[in-house]
Design a protein around this motif. Structure first.
Motif, PDB file in Angstrom:
ATOM      1  N   ASN A 119       5.577 187.289 -16.600  1.00  0.00           N
ATOM      2  CA  ASN A 119       5.333 187.934 -17.325  1.00  0.00           C
ATOM      3  C   ASN A 119       4.269 186.116 -18.008  1.00  0.00           C
ATOM      4  N   ASN A 179      15.613 187.275 -17.322  1.00  0.00           N
ATOM      5  CA  ASN A 179      16.957 188.640 -18.733  1.00  0.00           C
ATOM      6  C   ASN A 179      18.326 187.960 -18.315  1.00  0.00           C
ATOM      7  N   GLN A 215       5.380 191.790 -23.420  1.00  0.00           N
ATOM      8  CA  GLN A 215       6.335 191.209 -22.304  1.00  0.00           C
ATOM      9  C   GLN A 215       5.807 189.596 -22.055  1.00  0.00           C
ATOM     10  N   SER A 243       0.449 196.921 -18.460  1.00  0.00           N
ATOM     11  CA  SER A 243       1.971 196.705 -18.339  1.00  0.00           C
ATOM     12  C   SER A 243       2.242 196.041 -16.752  1.00  0.00           C
ATOM     13  N   ASN A 297       3.566 196.232 -14.035  1.00  0.00           N
ATOM     14  CA  ASN A 297       3.492 197.567 -12.545  1.00  0.00           C
ATOM     15  C   ASN A 297       3.552 198.952 -13.034  1.00  0.00           C
ATOM     16  N   GLN A 342       6.047 199.940 -12.173  1.00  0.00           N
ATOM     17  CA  GLN A 342       8.073 201.001 -12.649  1.00  0.00           C
ATOM     18  C   GLN A 342       8.250 200.409 -14.220  1.00  0.00           C
ATOM     19  N   HIS A 343       7.553 198.885 -14.527  1.00  0.00           N
ATOM     20  CA  HIS A 343       7.617 198.925 -15.563  1.00  0.00           C
ATOM     21  C   HIS A 343       6.853 200.102 -16.916  1.00  0.00           C
ATOM     22  N   ARG A 397       9.118 202.863 -17.437  1.00  0.00           N
ATOM     23  CA  ARG A 397      10.352 202.308 -18.299  1.00  0.00           C
ATOM     24  C   ARG A 397      10.199 202.662 -19.516  1.00  0.00           C
ATOM     25  N   VAL A 398       8.623 202.097 -19.877  1.00  0.00           N
ATOM     26  CA  VAL A 398       8.639 202.065 -21.295  1.00  0.00           C
ATOM     27  C   VAL A 398       8.794 203.702 -21.910  1.00  0.00           C
ATOM     28  N   PHE A 416      10.929 194.861 -24.613  1.00  0.00           N
ATOM     29  CA  PHE A 416       9.728 194.315 -23.267  1.00  0.00           C
ATOM     30  C   PHE A 416       8.505 194.664 -23.036  1.00  0.00           C
ATOM     31  N   GLY A 417       7.959 195.731 -24.170  1.00  0.00           N
ATOM     32  CA  GLY A 417       6.461 196.672 -24.111  1.00  0.00           C
ATOM     33  C   GLY A 417       5.874 196.175 -25.230  1.00  0.00           C
TER      34      GLY A 417
END
Length: 476
Positions: free
Chosen positions: A110, A184, A237, A283, A285, A287-288, A291-292, A335-336
């Motif tokens: 990040n 994390n 992030q 974001s 990528n 994937q993240h 997720r958000v 984380f967003g």
């Protein structure tokens, strides 16, 4: 898409067979004591500064292609103050800061530059050799550093490892003298288990859900503006991003109006808002991003502001959601760019907010907006967190003189300047007992007679003896 490839800096995974060789090489260098001279350490640190200065545009392009732009500042103090590594005298004995050995630094994606270089600087300043494992997620930055670092720094002293799960798993099989991990809690448990096999000490810089308490008597508009800035920085992030807000019902309208006003000032609607702004990060990528997005789809809360998305640009608008206890947005660190708001009862609000926070994992940082000293004292007394910030967010990272770190689930160990140096060294106690002291400590030797036990000790000598011997001779 915002992302672009920096073709000349493609990350190359470190061959698996090379990882044990890197480990052996770094241990051999440390055993040779090549890294111990202060002048050597200073030169390596100056080379880092030179590398960043001469290639700042290249680093900026690579990091922008991955995520964002950041900088490193303040760590030059290691070069300016080499006395950190000097022995500290305590009476006649000495305490000598001693490097721990061959260390492993595992950096996240990040803030790839500062979170890889900052710990590395501390390790070099301490006199360690360093294995730097870069995140494969920020592949442009990793490729950039992978190629530039060997041109500036002694490869006997520092080596880079790139790759994914297989590579880091191989690295963790080896015995290191210290591991510094930023990331994390889930991965931290894996690293901790691997370190435990070798009794390797750890520094864990984690995160968690950093709360914001809003005193209804504070300047709600300013509190909202400063909270929003902390949330939109790097699109949320970052480990110290404000995660959720606790406030009483009387403060909600004023606070929400402050958020909306601040958002309009930062990302004007007539210019497309945050989704069209070059001043707003995306974001890391897909994937993240998903997720958000999934969190916003699962929440039972009410969206009070934002909520728009642009999957092609991997951007999610800063979004404020009012929720109740038990909502999915309160389960783990978002984380967003989602700011969760929870209303607590008006009566006894501050103590209820403290209890809410104390019933959950200890956060990395706790933010309180209040100028009331009694409220500040109450929050300090009844909560536990890595850091406590009054009337702003994020700015504690600029206070380099303050140690930074978490507690419990948010990590352990402290860093920043002198604290980072201390992480990678240990206090080695040394004492030199001169031959001239022998007459004064002779009573420690057998045989132990009644006369020996009757002799009193004098301050500062370890053992004390009378001013004259039984035979009348003076002791000097």
């Amino acid at each position: 898409m915002i992302k672009k490839d920096i073709k000349q800096f493609q990350m190359v995974d470190t061959p698996m067979e090379e990882i044990p060789k890197i480990h052996t090489s770094l241990r051999e260098t440390f055993s040779s004591r090549k890294t111990f001279p202060i002048a050597y350490r200073q030169h390596q640190l100056l080379q880092i500064a030179r590398m960043l200065q001469e290639n700042h545009e290249t680093f900026s392009e690579a990091i922008f292609a991955d995520l964002e732009i950041t900088g490193v500042g303040g760590e030059k103090s290691y070069v300016e103050h080499p006395d950190l590594a000097e022995p500290q005298k305590v009476w006649r004995p000495k305490i000598v800061p001693t490097p721990k050995g061959a260390v492993l630094v595992i950096s996240p994606w990040n803030y790839p530059l500062i979170l890889s270089i900052q710990a590395t600087i501390g390790a070099i300043a301490a006199g360690c050799t360093v294995c730097l494992k870069l995140s494969e997620v920020t592949s442009n930055y990793a490729g950039c550093l992978q190629q530039l670092l060997p041109k500036y720094l002694d490869q006997d002293m520092i080596r880079i490892v790139c790759g994914g799960v297989a590579e880091i798993t191989k690295v963790l099989e080896l015995k290191w003298d210290h591991i510094f991990y930023t990331g994390n809690g889930m991965v931290a448990r894996i690293i901790s288990a691997a370190a435990a096999k070798h009794l390797t000490p750890l520094t864990l810089e984690l995160g968690g859900k950093s709360p914001v308490i809003v005193d209804p008597k504070c300047d709600l508009e300013l509190a909202a503006k400063r909270t929003l800035w902390g949330k939109v920085t790097n699109s949320g992030q970052i480990c110290v991003s404000p995660d959720y807000v606790l406030l009483p019902p009387s403060a909600l309208t004023g606070y929400l109006n402050g958020l909306k006003k601040a958002y309009q000032e930062m990302y004007p609607a007539e210019q497309g808002g945050a989704l069209k702004s070059e001043s707003y990060a995306h974001s890391i990528n897909l994937q993240h991003f998903k997720r958000v997005k999934a969190l916003l789809e699962k929440t039972n809360g009410k969206i009070l502001m934002g909520g728009r998305m642009d999957e092609e640009e991997l951007k999610i608008e800063p979004t404020v959601v009012l929720v109740k206890e038990g909502d999915v947005l309160l389960e783990a660190e978002t984380f967003g760019p989602i700011l969760t708001v929870v209303e607590l009862e008006e009566e006894g609000f501050v103590r209820k907010a403290c209890d809410w926070i104390s019933d959950r994992d200890h956060p990395l940082v706790l933010y309180l907006f209040s100028t009331d000293e009694e409220i500040q004292k109450e929050v300090r007394r009844y909560t536990t967190s890595g850091g406590l910030v009054f009337n702003d967010t994020f700015m504690q990272l600029d206070c380099k003189v303050l140690p930074f770190g978490g507690v419990g689930e948010s990590g352990y160990g402290r860093q920043h300047l002198a604290q980072t140096f201390e992480i990678f060294s240990y206090e080695r106690s040394t004492v030199d007992i001169p031959a001239a002291a022998e007459p004064k400590i002779a009573l420690r030797y057998p045989p132990y007679t009644e006369h020996s036990f009757n002799i009193e000790c004098a301050p500062g000598l370890g053992v004390n003896i009378p001013e004259s011997t039984p035979e009348g001779g003076l002791i000097v």
